[in-house]
Design an enzyme around this catalytic site. Structure first.
Site, PDB file in Angstrom:
ATOM      1  N   ASP B  74     -58.560 -18.151   1.486  1.00  0.00           N
ATOM      2  CA  ASP B  74     -57.934 -17.513   0.217  1.00  0.00           C
ATOM      3  C   ASP B  74     -58.676 -17.176  -0.538  1.00  0.00           C
ATOM      4  O   ASP B  74     -59.688 -17.688  -1.266  1.00  0.00           O
ATOM      5  CB  ASP B  74     -57.351 -18.889  -0.176  1.00  0.00           C
ATOM      6  CG  ASP B  74     -56.347 -18.722  -1.483  1.00  0.00           C
ATOM      7  OD1 ASP B  74     -56.445 -17.323  -2.187  1.00  0.00           O
ATOM      8  OD2 ASP B  74     -55.908 -19.483  -2.174  1.00  0.00           O
ATOM      9  N   THR B 158     -50.346   0.732  -8.032  1.00  0.00           N
ATOM     10  CA  THR B 158     -49.007   1.342  -7.729  1.00  0.00           C
ATOM     11  C   THR B 158     -48.623   2.369  -8.804  1.00  0.00           C
ATOM     12  O   THR B 158     -48.998   2.249  -9.948  1.00  0.00           O
ATOM     13  CB  THR B 158     -48.095   0.099  -7.784  1.00  0.00           C
ATOM     14  OG1 THR B 158     -46.528   0.538  -8.029  1.00  0.00           O
ATOM     15  CG2 THR B 158     -48.041  -0.864  -8.974  1.00  0.00           C
ATOM     16  N   TYR B 195     -44.825  -8.419 -10.839  1.00  0.00           N
ATOM     17  CA  TYR B 195     -45.658  -7.822  -9.842  1.00  0.00           C
ATOM     18  C   TYR B 195     -46.466  -6.824 -10.425  1.00  0.00           C
ATOM     19  O   TYR B 195     -47.714  -6.415 -10.228  1.00  0.00           O
ATOM     20  CB  TYR B 195     -44.873  -7.254  -8.581  1.00  0.00           C
ATOM     21  CG  TYR B 195     -45.754  -6.737  -7.603  1.00  0.00           C
ATOM     22  CD1 TYR B 195     -46.854  -6.644  -6.915  1.00  0.00           C
ATOM     23  CD2 TYR B 195     -45.325  -5.202  -7.711  1.00  0.00           C
ATOM     24  CE1 TYR B 195     -47.412  -5.795  -6.263  1.00  0.00           C
ATOM     25  CE2 TYR B 195     -45.988  -4.255  -7.114  1.00  0.00           C
ATOM     26  CZ  TYR B 195     -47.068  -4.440  -6.245  1.00  0.00           C
ATOM     27  OH  TYR B 195     -47.399  -3.466  -5.425  1.00  0.00           O
ATOM     28  N   GLN B 222     -49.993   3.811  -5.610  1.00  0.00           N
ATOM     29  CA  GLN B 222     -49.152   4.156  -4.665  1.00  0.00           C
ATOM     30  C   GLN B 222     -47.781   4.054  -4.696  1.00  0.00           C
ATOM     31  O   GLN B 222     -47.612   3.066  -5.465  1.00  0.00           O
ATOM     32  CB  GLN B 222     -49.546   3.425  -3.346  1.00  0.00           C
ATOM     33  CG  GLN B 222     -48.863   3.657  -1.967  1.00  0.00           C
ATOM     34  CD  GLN B 222     -49.347   2.783  -0.885  1.00  0.00           C
ATOM     35  OE1 GLN B 222     -50.074   2.979  -0.043  1.00  0.00           O
ATOM     36  NE2 GLN B 222     -49.270   1.337  -1.091  1.00  0.00           N
ATOM     37  N   THR B 267     -27.144  -0.356  -0.184  1.00  0.00           N
ATOM     38  CA  THR B 267     -27.172  -1.073  -1.833  1.00  0.00           C
ATOM     39  C   THR B 267     -28.030  -0.131  -2.827  1.00  0.00           C
ATOM     40  O   THR B 267     -28.969  -0.316  -3.097  1.00  0.00           O
ATOM     41  CB  THR B 267     -27.991  -2.441  -1.764  1.00  0.00           C
ATOM     42  OG1 THR B 267     -29.243  -2.121  -0.951  1.00  0.00           O
ATOM     43  CG2 THR B 267     -27.154  -3.278  -1.096  1.00  0.00           C
ATOM     44  N   ARG B 340     -31.609  -5.005 -11.654  1.00  0.00           N
ATOM     45  CA  ARG B 340     -32.898  -4.782 -12.322  1.00  0.00           C
ATOM     46  C   ARG B 340     -32.622  -4.371 -13.649  1.00  0.00           C
ATOM     47  O   ARG B 340     -31.643  -3.584 -13.996  1.00  0.00           O
ATOM     48  CB  ARG B 340     -33.744  -3.983 -11.505  1.00  0.00           C
ATOM     49  CG  ARG B 340     -34.022  -4.448 -10.175  1.00  0.00           C
ATOM     50  CD  ARG B 340     -34.990  -3.316  -9.571  1.00  0.00           C
ATOM     51  NE  ARG B 340     -35.285  -4.164  -8.234  1.00  0.00           N
ATOM     52  CZ  ARG B 340     -36.278  -3.571  -7.430  1.00  0.00           C
ATOM     53  NH1 ARG B 340     -36.918  -2.575  -7.764  1.00  0.00           N
ATOM     54  NH2 ARG B 340     -36.322  -4.221  -6.176  1.00  0.00           N
TER      55      ARG B 340
END
Lengths: 395, 395
Positions: B74, B158, B195, B222, B267, B340
């Site tokens: 971990d 991201t 996140y 990314q 969806t 969302r």
């Protein structure tokens, strides 16, 4: 108002609690005594001993008839943090009758590891700072979202989040025009220590909470605070807050006054052109009160630059030297090799009009204010241990 | 090169490990199987079972003669993270002869809780995401600073850090002119989930490490990745990476293909104008390789926008529907209430030239590529459980 103050054992937390209580608000204070333990662990205890929170609350009730409720616990534990907003917390004071008053109108969040040098000491204290500060803020954000969505979060940030950019520092936000299009963004942050970087992360998270879940948040970007006196700290020797004079937990003006009294050369780091915004302890309380009286709206993150004037380190050293010499101390100012990685000469032009527009009447750092600090320090000068003043934590 | 890959059990980590190993690099992989456990806990296991890392490394050696070393542990534990840079870690594979090759030339950091919906499920998964992601990055930064200062950190960020601003998204940095003065700053961030917010915090911390301690860092911003095929994943059924088709851990293109095969209406959330940058799994590997071959300098934070083309959700749904119908599936596209909180129509113009300038030859999302994904999914279609596709995690 019903006010919850997180991190109330510290330099700012306890005076804030007394201030709100004196003005008739219902006050609950919370701490885990981290700061006390860290000072002992690092052998940098403050200039005079400070009674624990329960003892201070007891004396406060004796003197004023007013009750400050005390809860002792670790806000980095999610269930403990949530217990404050669900009424399942256990009161340390009063022992009987410490019952929950319902969700607070405002929560003042001071509950962080507050020292930049401590955060830069080694990987263990760095990690502890990140872990503690982020988890306390995280737990607060989710507790308020889930259990008290109308509660106004008043978060102590720091001017240090901005660093020393080459452009004027606006109050939290910046309008940017880029390739013919416009946007409004958080003012760019670039902090100078791990501690200050945790405050940047706090802002990231609280802004997310405001825009995503409609939280009401005020982020007070505070500069270094100096001073000891508020109307309430004068009521009882035990009401004075922690006053650290060491490099780790002492703020610069407080440290310089102690150094002057101790006959220790004022420790100017490098060229001494490092410029920051400062404010008197009394003004911290006034700013937090103004923030509480003017809550952020639903989904709003209000940001204020909480300073009243700017000084370079050299200017501060000169002011302390002048007042000290006037009081008979042969104050010496000494430039030492800068243990920090920071610009020693830089542009610095922050805007700080928002709190004045709300009504803040600044208490500036006059010779009289400085002389008052000298007097307090002189009363405790036998407690000064010169070897604790400087240890040179390297950045 | 000696490459350490953190988080190598996941969708991107294992293909990256095989790619570097196939090209002759010394590869060590690390994971704590968090993603596996979370998928089981949430009842959203992937389309097909994936052997554990040690089993995959064993098969890899059988097929190729090359050794990928495996360490299970971990990374949120500081001492475990540090053991990878001090040689005191315990190898899970090979069982004998798993000796340390010295500090890595590069460390690729995928070791984070990777799902936005998981991070938004409730306060426990939100807190876990913040705690895990920040602590892994913190431990990595301090381990490299203290034990391997020349190691190049390749961090997966991201595009979601930027959000959907009203101005063009530059590659990481923005030159700002304000009141006649100029500065260069991190491009403003405003992420759309907890996140994504942890990735913003990661960037805050890594940039601090670069400018304060001279760390060498490349941050790859990314977009969502799609696909399953790389030259190595085709060598053995056990070499395919996790392929999730659920709302929690599946990326949108992968999910839509499974929905088309399963006869589940695609969806589309709300108006479907949500536009993002995407890339093929093969291009992720190429980008990470390019980053490794062009390391950041001492004290440099390089940032690349790691996408190859942009699509709106409606465009993706139309592409999947067209290819699916051509293969005989009666694909239906259905707009559902957006769970969302996000702009469903917005400006989106990111710059993504940096990696192409380094030599990236994009694999675009052609009908043939899409058809290849359909073929893989069709082979496993008996494993699709339609009730796992959508559960509506609300923001």
């Amino acid at each position: 108002m019903n006010i919850l103050i997180l991190g109330s054992d510290g330099y700012l937390g306890w005076p804030t609690a007394m201030d709100f209580s004196a003005k008739g608000h219902d006050v609950t204070v919370v701490d885990n005594y981290f700061r006390r333990r860290a000072c002992t662990d690092m052998d940098v205890e403050p200039l005079f001993a400070v009674p624990n929170l329960i003892e201070r609350a007891r004396r406060w009730q004796e003197k004023t008839g007013k009750v400050i409720k005390v809860v002792i616990g670790d806000l980095a534990e999610p269930e403990f943090a949530r217990s404050l907003f669900s009424g399942s917390c256990k009161y340390g004071y009063p022992l009987t009758g410490g019952t929950w008053d319902g969700v607070p109108d405002a929560v003042v969040h001071y509950a962080e590891q507050p020292s930049a040098p401590y955060s830069m000491l080694d990987y263990k204290t760095s990690t502890l700072t990140i872990q503690n500060n982020l988890m306390v803020t995280t737990n607060l954000v989710f507790a308020v979202r889930d259990l008290a969505p109308d509660t106004h979060i008043i978060k102590l940030g720091t001017m240090g989040e901005y660093g020393t950019p080459n452009i004027d520092i606006e109050e939290g936000w910046l309008d940017i025009e880029h390739k013919g299009r416009k946007g409004r963004f958080l003012f760019p942050r670039a902090a100078g220590s791990i501690y200050h970087t945790t405050k940047v992360m706090d802002t990231d998270l609280m802004w997310f909470g405001a825009r995503m879940w409609g939280l009401r948040v005020t982020d007070l970007m505070q500069g270094p605070v100096y001073g000891l006196e508020t109307p309430e700290t004068l009521m009882d020797e035990g009401f004075k807050p922690f006053f650290n004079y060491d490099e780790m937990f002492g703020t610069v003006v407080n440290r310089f006054v102690v150094q002057a009294v101790a006959g220790y050369p004022l420790t100017v780091y490098g060229k001494g052109g490092q410029t920051r915004g400062y404010l008197n302890l009394k003004d911290t309380l006034a700013c937090v009160e103004l923030a509480a009286a003017n809550p952020a709206g639903v989904g709003e993150l209000k940001i204020y630059n909480q300073i009243t004037e700017t000084f370079s380190v050299n200017q501060l050293a000169d002011m302390v030297a002048k007042v000290g010499r006037g009081m008979g101390f042969p104050v010496e100012v000494k430039s030492i090799e800068n243990p920090r990685k920071e610009a020693e000469e830089h542009y610095y032009n922050p805007v700080y009009t928002g709190l004045k527009e709300l009504g803040l009447k600044p208490n500036y750092l006059t010779d009289e204010v400085m002389a008052g600090m000298f007097e307090t320090v002189i009363r405790h000068k036998d407690n000064i241990h010169s070897h604790k003043i400087f240890r040179g934590v390297k950045w």
